[in-house]
Write an enzyme that holds these catalytic residues in place. Structure first.
Site, PDB file in Angstrom:
ATOM      1  NE  ARG A  85      14.393  -7.925   3.458  1.00 59.93           N
ATOM      2  CZ  ARG A  85      12.600  -8.502   3.442  1.00 59.93           C
ATOM      3  NH1 ARG A  85      12.009  -7.745   4.206  1.00 59.93           N
ATOM      4  NH2 ARG A  85      11.628  -8.409   2.405  1.00 59.93           N
ATOM      5  CB  ALA A 115       6.812  -8.654  18.893  1.00 58.67           C
ATOM      6  CG  ASP A 148       4.236  -0.340  10.452  1.00 58.61           C
ATOM      7  OD1 ASP A 148       5.259  -0.145  10.188  1.00 58.61           O
ATOM      8  OD2 ASP A 148       4.279  -1.385  10.961  1.00 58.61           O
ATOM      9  CB  ALA A 150       0.440   3.172  16.134  1.00 57.69           C
ATOM     10  NE  ARG A 151       6.864   3.565  14.100  1.00 56.47           N
ATOM     11  CZ  ARG A 151       7.962   2.697  13.649  1.00 56.47           C
ATOM     12  NH1 ARG A 151       7.995   1.938  13.164  1.00 56.47           N
ATOM     13  NH2 ARG A 151       9.159   1.850  14.616  1.00 56.47           N
ATOM     14  CG  HIS A 175       6.621  -4.562  10.927  1.00 57.64           C
ATOM     15  ND1 HIS A 175       6.307  -3.172  10.695  1.00 57.64           N
ATOM     16  CD2 HIS A 175       8.315  -4.573  11.294  1.00 57.64           C
ATOM     17  CE1 HIS A 175       7.177  -2.619  11.934  1.00 57.64           C
ATOM     18  NE2 HIS A 175       7.674  -3.165  11.902  1.00 57.64           N
TER      19      HIS A 175
END
Length: 315
Positions: A85, A115, A148, A150-151, A175
């Site tokens: 990462r 984003a 996340d 919304a999920r 996130h």
């Protein structure tokens, strides 16, 4: 309202299409290092306009960002197999360092909406760059855990057999893997989650909670395994954020922003429920979390802080 999108890949192009569908802007400008890609995406979306809303869609360069209310940044590279990462962050941070000053040069009053992943750290890096130009961090927003959340709401709605728009529940923190699902304060139409399930005789035991948690936390991995990338969900999340800003809606969304202190961790960029207006972030809401959720949020903030510090020590 004019909106710019820097990065015309799958996420950027899908966001542009979603913005047109939502009529969240009067003009959309697509910019990409691959000019042919930007030209093609702009033309394809423009050809859908007669069936949708009267929005101008063009491709351009940084000078075409003049007078943009929002500039969305989706430019970046994907993680290579075996790449850490921190290495991915380094490559995307290098792209940002070249992009952000050009955006600010031509659209100094615009709100920057990040984003690209890892979104929390890249939002902090963008805020650092913007700060050097005298731009307040409230004008730099990361899409954060908007998707996340919304999920989480969609999965709860499906299980409870209720429209997910009546589900009020947040995902906060990173996130990523350490995100925190706020089960303790979730409600359905103002009724606490567990009470709603009891009234409707719907089973909501620990195994179901664990299953929903897993599906929210690992949604992106499953989608990427099946089709290589996620873009519809995040594209729609971006369009919602753009609409809130261009229409000055003062909505509450779980976005990422630099935060002075969260559970004892100072100056970390993390997602929390925040009020967003046409001027950017207005305020951050304080949640009455359970002790376990507070501990999880602390671990998430600590992980992000360490990740950012690791980047700073090598750059």
């Amino acid at each position: 309202m004019k909106v710019g999108i820097v990065g015309a890949g799958l996420v950027g192009a899908t966001a542009a299409y979603a913005i047109v569908m939502r009529k969240a802007a009067s003009e959309v400008v697509l910019i990409d290092v691959n000019k042919k890609r930007a030209d093609a995406e702009a033309a394809d979306i423009l050809h859908a306009v007669p069936f949708l809303n009267p929005v101008d869609v063009i491709s351009g360069d940084y000078e075409d960002l003049r007078d943009c209310k929002v500039v969305v940044i989706t430019a970046g590279v994907n993680q290579k197999q075996g790449e850490s990462r921190i290495d991915l962050l380094g490559r995307n941070a290098a792209i940002l360092i070249s992009i952000v000053p050009n955006i600010i040069k031509y659209a100094p009053k615009s709100i920057l909406l990040m984003a690209t992943n890892p979104v929390d750290i890249l939002t902090q890096i963008t805020a650092d760059i913007a700060d050097s130009y005298g731009i307040h961090n409230s004008k730099v927003i990361g899409s954060g855990t908007t998707l996340d959340t919304a999920r989480f709401r969609s999965l709860l709605g499906t299980h409870l057999e209720i429209d997910s728009q009546h589900v009020h529940a947040f995902v906060i923190g990173e996130h990523g893997d350490s995100e925190v699902l706020t089960w303790s304060i979730a409600d359905i139409g103002g009724i606490p989650l567990k009470e709603f399930a009891r009234q409707r005789n719907i089973l909501l035991d620990e195994s179901i909670i664990s299953s929903i948690d897993d599906k929210v936390r690992n949604a992106a991995y499953k989608i990427i395994e099946g089709k290589g990338a996620t873009y519809y969900g995040i594209g729609s999340a971006i369009s919602k954020l753009v609409e809130v800003i261009t229409r000055d809606n003062k909505a509450i969304l779980t976005v990422s922003s630099k935060t002075k202190n969260i559970e004892g961790i100072e100056n970390v960029t993390i997602s929390l429920p925040r009020i967003i207006s046409g001027n950017g972030i207005v305020d951050t809401l304080k949640l009455e979390l359970s002790e376990m959720e507070k501990a999880e949020l602390y671990r998430s903030a600590k992980s992000l802080k360490e990740f950012y510090d690791s980047y700073k020590t090598t750059n």
